[in-house]
Scaffold this active site. Structure first.
Site, mmCIF file in Angstrom:
data_model
loop_
_atom_site.group_PDB
_atom_site.id
_atom_site.type_symbol
_atom_site.label_atom_id
_atom_site.label_comp_id
_atom_site.label_asym_id
_atom_site.label_seq_id
_atom_site.Cartn_x
_atom_site.Cartn_y
_atom_site.Cartn_z
ATOM 1 N N GLY A 94 0.782 -1.230 0.000
ATOM 2 C CA GLY A 94 0.000 0.000 0.000
ATOM 3 C C GLY A 94 0.813 1.278 0.000
ATOM 4 N N ASN B 269 1.227 3.244 -2.606
ATOM 5 C CA ASN B 269 0.410 4.233 -3.305
ATOM 6 C C ASN B 269 -0.725 4.718 -2.408
ATOM 7 O OD1 ASN B 269 1.156 5.027 -6.062
ATOM 8 N ND2 ASN B 269 1.192 2.832 -6.476
ATOM 9 N N MET C 241 -4.687 -6.687 -6.670
ATOM 10 C CA MET C 241 -4.235 -7.743 -7.578
ATOM 11 C C MET C 241 -5.356 -8.659 -8.057
ATOM 12 S SD MET C 241 -1.132 -6.920 -7.858
ATOM 13 C CE MET C 241 0.173 -8.122 -8.177
ATOM 14 N N LEU D 110 -11.452 -7.007 -11.459
ATOM 15 C CA LEU D 110 -12.814 -6.627 -11.094
ATOM 16 C C LEU D 110 -13.796 -7.051 -12.183
ATOM 17 C CD1 LEU D 110 -11.968 -3.056 -9.796
ATOM 18 C CD2 LEU D 110 -12.900 -4.911 -8.399
ATOM 19 N N ASN E 23 -7.063 3.455 -11.520
ATOM 20 C CA ASN E 23 -5.977 2.498 -11.314
ATOM 21 C C ASN E 23 -4.662 3.147 -11.724
ATOM 22 O OD1 ASN E 23 -4.782 -0.097 -10.812
ATOM 23 N ND2 ASN E 23 -4.660 -0.410 -13.028
ATOM 24 N N HIS F 258 -0.926 2.143 -13.349
ATOM 25 C CA HIS F 258 -0.173 1.070 -14.000
ATOM 26 C C HIS F 258 1.278 1.543 -14.171
ATOM 27 C CE1 HIS F 258 0.437 -2.519 -16.392
ATOM 28 N NE2 HIS F 258 1.098 -1.779 -17.258
#
Lengths: 206, 206
Positions: free
Chosen positions: A12, A14, A88, A91, A105, A107
């Site tokens: 975590g 981010n 990870m 969805l 999100n 990337h």
């Protein structure tokens, strides 16, 4: 002030950048709930330290109902935005459609390079080094049902060095790009400066 | 001082950047021959203005012998490096192998994004805008038999703006990236600072 829900699966970092940006006032928002797909991850500790609700929701607990449970969880908390901060799990389309253009999100590459199924975690950086690119970076995007396929909000380029390993490249991209553009994208969202037209993100402040 | 051969098909703005970089001494080299696939292109005028040999060699003139004629042309002039400066013809494997890791191309995107067959000229920038990327750029690479597939030498990122058209994006990428990194890559080659290991370009000066 927007309410932010977070989905996590690991350390975590981010998430931490986002929490810090909310607490400092950079983002006009508050992380109200952190949901992890795994027990005992450090992201849940971070939530606890900042007095943010944390819990685990995953397929082992809820099977085919997992996405319904997740949707209800975030709807009950009236979140304006859901951030995937190292989440990870893929969805479902149902979940994505329930929060259309309200899920972000990050990337760790410049989409459309090194993205899509199979490109996650260190694999992304291994692929970049194998291709021998001299520039990589990170991308914040809204989540669509296609992996890494949703509208791009922000991107930041990062230099690749000759002596990089996947680990050193991952670290530099996190520090120089991810922890900056993820909070920045959320800030823009909170200030209502992002609009999506034909799957392209436009800025009303530019 | 290296001898440089150039293949062109059009206006030759990248050729001009290279000629200028040679004349100023930035590149320790000299463009000795400019070969165009088309008659009457402005790149040939540029050659003439700088007293560089210019000529046309194409399939209409030489048919299946074209690549043999091209190989002999550059071998006769003992060129150390061949630069593709807006050359719109696909080179044969025979030609590429005759000058392995001695042919450079510039592509107006960050490879592996927006590259390969069909991605040339404005099409590259149309695709980037359609995808909604916020960062594009340019790539100098050695030429392999696979289109845009050879070892990457240098890349430079360029910001994409909300109001960009393919034309404005093309112009900015040329000015901010192409005209800089193409001469820079040639300079490094001339100074013998590039080596290719397992299709990855390494710098001996870094």
């Amino acid at each position: 002030m927007i309410k932010i829900g977070a989905l996590v699966s690991g350390g975590g970092t981010n998430l931490q950048a986002i929490i810090d940006a909310c607490e400092s006032g950079y983002i006009d928002g508050k992380v109200v709930s952190v949901v992890s797909s795994k027990d005992g991850v450090y992201a849940l500790e971070r939530a606890k330290k900042h007095s943010i609700e944390g819990c685990v929701i995953n397929k082992k607990m809820y099977g085919d109902d997992t996405d319904d449970v997740l949707i209800k969880h975030f709807q009950d908390r009236e979140v304006d935005l859901i951030v995937l901060a190292g989440y990870m799990t893929i969805l479902s389309e149902k979940f994505v459609n329930a929060f259309k253009n309200r899920i972000m999100n990050i990337h760790p590459a410049l989409i459309p390079s090194f993205c899509g199924d199979g490109f996650y975690g260190l694999h992304v950086h291994e692929a970049a080094l194998k291709k021998g690119v001299k520039i990589s970076g990170a991308t914040v995007h809204f989540v669509s049902p296609i992996t890494d396929g949703g509208p791009i909000i922000l991107q930041k380029a990062v230099e690749v060095r000759d002596d990089d390993t996947p680990e050193t490249l991952q670290k530099r991209i996190m520090e120089e790009a991810e922890w900056k553009i993820f909070p920045e994208a959320i800030k823009l969202f909170a200030e209502n400066k992002l609009r999506v037209e034909n799957d392209i993100v436009r800025r009303s402040d530019k």
